[in-house]
Structure formats: C-alpha cells, structure tokens
Design an enzyme around this catalytic site. Structure first.
Site, PDB file in Angstrom:
ATOM      1  N   CYS A 319      48.208  39.544   5.688  1.00  0.00           N
ATOM      2  CA  CYS A 319      49.053  40.393   6.538  1.00  0.00           C
ATOM      3  C   CYS A 319      48.744  41.876   6.369  1.00  0.00           C
ATOM      4  O   CYS A 319      48.561  42.600   7.361  1.00  0.00           O
ATOM      5  CB  CYS A 319      50.533  40.098   6.285  1.00  0.00           C
ATOM      6  SG  CYS A 319      51.155  40.591   4.654  1.00  0.00           S
ATOM      7  N   HIS A 373      55.950  40.722   3.684  1.00  0.00           N
ATOM      8  CA  HIS A 373      55.158  40.535   4.901  1.00  0.00           C
ATOM      9  C   HIS A 373      55.212  41.783   5.762  1.00  0.00           C
ATOM     10  O   HIS A 373      56.200  42.525   5.745  1.00  0.00           O
ATOM     11  CB  HIS A 373      55.695  39.330   5.685  1.00  0.00           C
ATOM     12  CG  HIS A 373      54.878  38.982   6.898  1.00  0.00           C
ATOM     13  ND1 HIS A 373      53.548  38.638   6.815  1.00  0.00           N
ATOM     14  CD2 HIS A 373      55.197  38.929   8.223  1.00  0.00           C
ATOM     15  CE1 HIS A 373      53.088  38.376   8.033  1.00  0.00           C
ATOM     16  NE2 HIS A 373      54.067  38.560   8.901  1.00  0.00           N
ATOM     17  N   GLU A 385      50.488  39.517  13.935  1.00  0.00           N
ATOM     18  CA  GLU A 385      50.579  39.315  12.489  1.00  0.00           C
ATOM     19  C   GLU A 385      49.563  38.283  12.023  1.00  0.00           C
ATOM     20  O   GLU A 385      49.089  37.448  12.797  1.00  0.00           O
ATOM     21  CB  GLU A 385      51.984  38.811  12.119  1.00  0.00           C
ATOM     22  CG  GLU A 385      52.293  37.454  12.731  1.00  0.00           C
ATOM     23  CD  GLU A 385      53.543  36.795  12.157  1.00  0.00           C
ATOM     24  OE1 GLU A 385      54.107  37.326  11.188  1.00  0.00           O
ATOM     25  OE2 GLU A 385      53.926  35.716  12.664  1.00  0.00           O
TER      26      GLU A 385
END
Length: 411
Positions: A319, A373, A385
């Site tokens: 990420c 994240h 993402e």
C-alpha cells in the site's frame, strides 16, 4: 453421479457472493479492459438467475451468512498482516536514519580526533622550540650578568611571559579538543547502540509480519475451500447466478477503470505543477498500475519491484509502496511507510478531499500509531489502493469503519 468435466469446471469458477468477491472482482487488470469488450450480462439477467436461486435453494440464506462470517475473518487477518508489514516498513525507515546518524557522528569524531592530534603536535613543537631558543631563565643571574644588562633582562622576561601565556592557551586548546572528541565518541557509541537496536526491531517486525501473512494466507486457503464446499451445496442454479453476477461486476469494473482514467488526464502546466496538478499526476500514475499484484515490500519511486518474504518473486506494490511511487511521479518524495506518509503534509477534512490526497486506515481511529493502510483518493468517495497479499491494485471505496483521516503531501 460423477459431474462432467465441463460442469466441474463451471463449479470450480463459482464467484464468492460476499464482500470479498466484490473486492476481488476489482482486481481485473485495466490492461484487459478495451472499449470493444462485451457489455456482459444485463441487470435483468442477474435478477432472473437470482430468482431461480431463491426458488430452488432454501439453503442460500444460511450459506451466505456462513460466507459473510468467513469474509469477516479474512478482513481481520488482512488488517493484522498489513499492520505488521507497515510496522516493518517503519522500522526500516528508523534503521536507515540511525545508520545515517552513526555515519555522520563517526565523521565528526574523526575530525575531532584529527584536531586533537594537531593541537598536541603544535604544543610539542612549541615546547621543542622554547628549549632550543633557551628562553627559560634564572631571574637573578640574568638581571645582573645577562646579555644587555637589566634592560635585556626585562625584554627577555616579557617574551617569556608571552610564551607562557601562549603555552597555557595551547594546553587549553588540547583539552578542549579532547573534550569535543570525547563528546562525539559518546554520541557515536549511542548512535551505534540505536543502530543495533533498530536492526533487532526490524528483524523482529519482519518475523511478526511474516507470521501474520502466513496466517492470513492459510486462512485464505482454508476459507476458500470452505466457500467452494458451501457453493457446491447451492447447486447448479446458485453457481449460474454467481457466475452471471461476477461477469456483470467485471464488466462494470472495466467500465469504472476506463472512466477513472478518463477523469484524470495527465495535466499540462507550463508554469509548473501546483498542488492540484501534483495530485492529478499522482492519481494518473497510480491508475496506470491497476491489476498489478500486491507484493509485500514492493514498489519504489520508479514503479513496481520485487517484494520481500511472501512478496519475494512478486513484482508489485504494497500500500505505501504504491502511494510512494504515485507521488514520486509528481516530484514529491515519500518514505515507504504509512507512519511518515501520515505526517508528509497537512491533514485534510474528508469533506475537502482532492484527487491525490492520501487516505489512511487504522485499527484505532483515535491513534495514528495504529495506521495499517493507505490509499490514493480519486473522487466520489473512491480510492486506488494495493489492498493485501493475494490481491491486486484496485479501485475501492474509502468509506470504511477504520478510516482515520487524510493527508495532502507537501512538496
């Protein structure tokens, strides 16, 4: 009765009917989407197939509940694994900084030692010169019988006083140089201790992350096997409905990916990049890699890379690697870690998000230290993402229960 090969194949490709199925459907690489792609089944087709399922399978509701429970377990494990991966990324940043600090203080120590030796050598040279010139004296004999008589004595006394003061100053310089060198030596020892501690923390974080990812992958395999078993129990009608629904979702997702690219053309600004333009550049850069595999530790300022541990041999992004790459294309350097990406610019209210802003997710919405994240905001509550191990770069909603906030990187 043994099912035919064609029927067995159809059953094996049954799509998941829960949230994870929808998430996985977003992983279709953008490269496969072309304007000439078939539109896929219609909404009416999906409705008819689901009606057949409701009429023929009373067990559907119970099975969906079991699948939803399994999906919840997958989400929990994915968050735990990603949090561990990001902690490891953070420890790598700390290790790099401690190594730089140690190298810096070692250079300063070497310079301080050099100055100390120069001061000592100068003092020794001075002492030898005084000895050669015989500027030491016996006051009484020099005053009566010395060269030049009393006046010569006075001249020599003045010179000796000056030389004594210089010697005192040189002694002080030597002592000061030794003090500075000692300070830098202690700093070097402290920096070395921190480097060693950071190395140990990084190794431990890596081990924990590896364990978390292994647990997640084992759960994925187990839950996928459970899902396949449950889906078989739904029979032919359920399999057909899931297949039709997945085909439609994929068609819609291809259209969504095409629209996302069209919504964010590469900006042209001869006067230079403004904040809004940088965000658009970052978005365009990230959208280029839709469908790229998630790879733990993968991604740098130049694009996808081989990851580490479970990401070894997988060219892709994790990420923070994806957001690091995207903003790098806009001329803004970010660390490969959600910790410093969170502090890379001003925090932006969710209601004021612009394309390219970083959106963060945490296990505790009141504690930024629990961020696990990060995604890159597009528009309309969507982000691009790199989700978790086994998934691919995709477009997803930012509206999750663990959304903690957003940052606009400052270049």
């Amino acid at each position: 009765m043994t099912p035919s090969p064609a029927r067995s194949t159809a059953l094996r490709v049954v799509a998941l009917t829960s949230g994870v199925a929808i998430g996985m459907s977003l992983l279709v690489p953008f490269a496969s989407a072309r304007p000439s792609d078939p539109p896929g089944p219609s909404a009416k087709d999906v409705e008819q197939s689901e009606r057949d399922v409701r009429e023929r399978a009373a067990e559907v509701g119970r099975t969906k509940a079991m699948l939803a429970q399994a999906d919840g377990e997958l989400d929990r494990l994915a968050i735990a694994a990603e949090a561990a991966v990001e902690r490891y990324n953070g420890e790598l940043v700390s290790l790099r900084r401690s190594q730089e600090a140690y190298r810096d203080v070692q250079g300063r120590l070497a310079e301080a030692n050099r100055r100390t030796e120069e001061a000592r050598a100068e003092l020794a040279s001075f002492a030898a010169q005084v000895y050669r010139d015989n500027t030491g004296y016996d006051p009484m004999s020099s005053a009566v019988a010395g060269e030049g008589g009393p006046q010569g004595f006075m001249d020599r006394a003045s010179m000796v006083k000056m030389l004594a003061e210089r010697r005192t100053a040189m002694f002080r310089e030597v002592e000061a140089s030794k003090t500075v060198a000692g300070l830098f030596r202690r700093q070097a020892e402290t920096a070395l201790d921190e480097q060693e501690a950071a190395t140990r923390r990084a190794d431990e974080a890596k081990r924990l992350a590896q364990d978390a990812v292994v647990t997640q992958q084992e759960a994925v395999q187990r839950i996928e096997a459970d899902k396949r078993r449950l889906e078989h129990r739904l029979g032919k009608a359920q399999a057909k409905a899931a297949k039709v629904k997945r085909a439609r979702e994929r068609a819609l997702e291809r259209a969504k990916a095409r629209k996302a690219r069209a919504d964010f053309p590469v900006p042209r600004s001869p006067a230079g990049l403004l904040s809004e333009t940088r965000g658009a550049v970052a978005v365009q850069a990230a959208l280029k890699w839709l469908g790229t595999p998630y790879s733990w530790g993968g991604g740098d300022a130049n694009g996808p890379t081989n990851g580490i541990a479970q990401g070894a041999g997988i060219v892709g992004f994790d990420c923070s690697g994806l957001t690091m790459y995207a903003w790098g294309q806009a001329g803004v350097r970010l660390d490969h870690w959600t910790g410093t990406q969170w502090t890379s610019g001003p925090h932006i209210p969710i209601s004021e998000l612009r394309p390219g802003d970083l959106v963060f997710f945490a296990t505790s919405r009141s504690d930024p230290a629990s961020i696990h994240h990060v995604g890159l905001y597009l528009s309309g509550g969507r982000m691009v993402e790199a989700p978790y191990t086994g998934a691919r770069v995709r477009i997803a909603s930012i509206h999750r229960s663990d959304l903690i906030g957003a940052t606009r990187p400052a270049g």
